[in-house]
Design a protein around this motif. Sequence first.
Motif, PDB file in Angstrom:
ATOM      1  N   GLU A 148       1.161   2.936 -12.117  1.00  0.00           N
ATOM      2  CA  GLU A 148       1.614   4.066 -12.931  1.00  0.00           C
ATOM      3  C   GLU A 148       1.730   5.323 -12.071  1.00  0.00           C
ATOM      4  O   GLU A 148       2.677   6.108 -12.205  1.00  0.00           O
ATOM      5  N   LEU A 149       0.767   5.508 -11.180  1.00  0.00           N
ATOM      6  CA  LEU A 149       0.791   6.656 -10.284  1.00  0.00           C
ATOM      7  C   LEU A 149       2.003   6.583  -9.352  1.00  0.00           C
ATOM      8  O   LEU A 149       2.723   7.562  -9.158  1.00  0.00           O
ATOM      9  N   ARG A 150       2.230   5.403  -8.774  1.00  0.00           N
ATOM     10  CA  ARG A 150       3.363   5.227  -7.849  1.00  0.00           C
ATOM     11  C   ARG A 150       4.707   5.496  -8.519  1.00  0.00           C
ATOM     12  O   ARG A 150       5.653   5.957  -7.873  1.00  0.00           O
ATOM     13  N   GLU A 151       4.796   5.173  -9.793  1.00  0.00           N
ATOM     14  CA  GLU A 151       6.072   5.310 -10.497  1.00  0.00           C
ATOM     15  C   GLU A 151       6.257   6.688 -11.125  1.00  0.00           C
ATOM     16  O   GLU A 151       7.270   6.947 -11.779  1.00  0.00           O
ATOM     17  N   THR A 152       5.298   7.593 -10.926  1.00  0.00           N
ATOM     18  CA  THR A 152       5.409   8.938 -11.483  1.00  0.00           C
ATOM     19  C   THR A 152       6.575   9.688 -10.850  1.00  0.00           C
ATOM     20  O   THR A 152       6.681   9.751  -9.619  1.00  0.00           O
ATOM     21  N   SER A 153       7.439  10.213 -11.672  1.00  0.00           N
ATOM     22  CA  SER A 153       8.608  10.947 -11.181  1.00  0.00           C
ATOM     23  C   SER A 153       8.181  12.226 -10.471  1.00  0.00           C
ATOM     24  O   SER A 153       7.308  12.952 -10.948  1.00  0.00           O
ATOM     25  N   GLY A 154       8.775  12.497  -9.324  1.00  0.00           N
ATOM     26  CA  GLY A 154       8.495  13.717  -8.589  1.00  0.00           C
ATOM     27  C   GLY A 154       7.430  13.589  -7.524  1.00  0.00           C
ATOM     28  O   GLY A 154       7.128  14.558  -6.832  1.00  0.00           O
ATOM     29  N   LEU A 155       6.877  12.381  -7.370  1.00  0.00           N
ATOM     30  CA  LEU A 155       5.831  12.156  -6.368  1.00  0.00           C
ATOM     31  C   LEU A 155       6.429  12.274  -4.965  1.00  0.00           C
ATOM     32  O   LEU A 155       7.438  11.646  -4.648  1.00  0.00           O
ATOM     33  N   LYS A 156       5.815  13.093  -4.130  1.00  0.00           N
ATOM     34  CA  LYS A 156       6.338  13.311  -2.776  1.00  0.00           C
ATOM     35  C   LYS A 156       6.036  12.132  -1.869  1.00  0.00           C
ATOM     36  O   LYS A 156       6.886  11.685  -1.096  1.00  0.00           O
ATOM     37  N   LYS A 157       4.801  11.619  -1.918  1.00  0.00           N
ATOM     38  CA  LYS A 157       4.411  10.471  -1.090  1.00  0.00           C
ATOM     39  C   LYS A 157       3.739   9.424  -1.957  1.00  0.00           C
ATOM     40  O   LYS A 157       2.638   9.642  -2.455  1.00  0.00           O
ATOM     41  N   LYS A 158       4.408   8.308  -2.126  1.00  0.00           N
ATOM     42  CA  LYS A 158       3.828   7.224  -2.905  1.00  0.00           C
ATOM     43  C   LYS A 158       2.714   6.550  -2.115  1.00  0.00           C
ATOM     44  O   LYS A 158       2.869   6.286  -0.919  1.00  0.00           O
ATOM     45  N   PRO A 159       1.584   6.276  -2.749  1.00  0.00           N
ATOM     46  CA  PRO A 159       0.494   5.597  -2.038  1.00  0.00           C
ATOM     47  C   PRO A 159       0.898   4.180  -1.643  1.00  0.00           C
ATOM     48  O   PRO A 159       1.668   3.519  -2.346  1.00  0.00           O
ATOM     49  N   SER A 160       0.368   3.733  -0.519  1.00  0.00           N
ATOM     50  CA  SER A 160       0.763   2.446   0.058  1.00  0.00           C
ATOM     51  C   SER A 160      -0.282   1.372  -0.224  1.00  0.00           C
ATOM     52  O   SER A 160      -1.315   1.619  -0.854  1.00  0.00           O
ATOM     53  N   THR A 161      -0.009   0.174   0.299  1.00  0.00           N
ATOM     54  CA  THR A 161      -0.948  -0.937   0.159  1.00  0.00           C
ATOM     55  C   THR A 161      -2.282  -0.610   0.815  1.00  0.00           C
ATOM     56  O   THR A 161      -3.353  -0.861   0.245  1.00  0.00           O
ATOM     57  N   SER A 162      -2.233  -0.060   2.011  1.00  0.00           N
ATOM     58  CA  SER A 162      -3.479   0.253   2.709  1.00  0.00           C
ATOM     59  C   SER A 162      -4.291   1.290   1.934  1.00  0.00           C
ATOM     60  O   SER A 162      -5.529   1.251   1.936  1.00  0.00           O
ATOM     61  N   GLU A 163      -3.613   2.200   1.246  1.00  0.00           N
ATOM     62  CA  GLU A 163      -4.324   3.235   0.494  1.00  0.00           C
ATOM     63  C   GLU A 163      -4.954   2.699  -0.783  1.00  0.00           C
ATOM     64  O   GLU A 163      -6.041   3.135  -1.169  1.00  0.00           O
ATOM     65  N   VAL A 164      -4.302   1.752  -1.446  1.00  0.00           N
ATOM     66  CA  VAL A 164      -4.929   1.183  -2.636  1.00  0.00           C
ATOM     67  C   VAL A 164      -6.146   0.348  -2.245  1.00  0.00           C
ATOM     68  O   VAL A 164      -7.142   0.297  -2.979  1.00  0.00           O
ATOM     69  N   LEU A 165      -6.110  -0.269  -1.061  1.00  0.00           N
ATOM     70  CA  LEU A 165      -7.285  -1.017  -0.592  1.00  0.00           C
ATOM     71  C   LEU A 165      -8.447  -0.066  -0.301  1.00  0.00           C
ATOM     72  O   LEU A 165      -9.603  -0.375  -0.612  1.00  0.00           O
ATOM     73  N   ASP A 166      -8.142   1.082   0.290  1.00  0.00           N
ATOM     74  CA  ASP A 166      -9.187   2.089   0.517  1.00  0.00           C
ATOM     75  C   ASP A 166      -9.775   2.560  -0.816  1.00  0.00           C
ATOM     76  O   ASP A 166     -10.989   2.739  -0.952  1.00  0.00           O
TER      77      ASP A 166
END
Length: 289
Positions: free
Chosen positions: A220-238
């Motif tokens: 849901e966060l990744r799909e938020t409109s207007g997001l400058k930098k979408k979180p990546s796989t490595s970030e969700v693991l962190d």
Amino acid sequence: MDSTTTPARPLKFTGTDSYVATDDLTVAVNAAVTLERPLLVKGEPGTGKTELARQVSDALGLEMIEWHIKSTTKAQQGLYEYDAVSRLRDSQLGDAKVHDVANYIKRGKLWQAFEREEKCVLLIDEIDKADIEFPNDLLQELDRMEFHVYETGQTVKARQRPIVIITSNNEKELPDAFLRRCFFHYIRFPDMDTMRAIVEVHFPGLKPALLTAALTQFYELRETSGLKKKPSTSEVLDWLKLLLAEDLTAEDLKQNGTSALPRLHGALLKNEQDVHLFERLAFMARGQR
């Protein structure tokens, strides 16, 4: 039969226990190996492009040589560098080694890969960071698997053609002539099922309810409109590592009060613009109640 005529064992990558490789990715790796062409891998930062090369190396039992590209990197550095300054200094000091120019030749990553007796994996990481001419300057060397050392007059030829994996974050377009010589693969961002499999590798036995709640919030966060930098796989693991360290539950994630920001959001959002975006969304949500 000597070593030059012994048939090489077939190399086939099928993924590893610690790396979830999709079917199309394994097909791309094996196609590049069969064609003996560099594999150009593009995708969002944090989608496992660099790690792919390491896993191919481990899976096939091959040594890996890594060349990490910076904005100041020149193609010549991958071949060799001639240290004329050191030679001049040594000549002034009367050092006898100045008579052999080879003492002042520093071998680059391509040279190191070419001189290996056994096949190896050569990673050229983040090629798009360098100058636009960088890829073109390597065309002939990657094509012919040889180059000339002008200072010594020798020609360096690859004893075994390395498996070349080149990564790009799509920061700039690569030249067509370079692209024609590569096998291309784009690593798409993992869907929910693939992400579950990736998480299972890193956090086996994670409670299903917590995983579902966390991944639901993450996507849901990744799909938020207007997001400058979408979180990546490595970030969700962190982020998941932090959730486990804090012993948070699925209910803790759902009961986040009026904040639109997820718990421990600093692992996912990496700039103030995106944090402010979610703060505004929370403010608007409160205003509608």
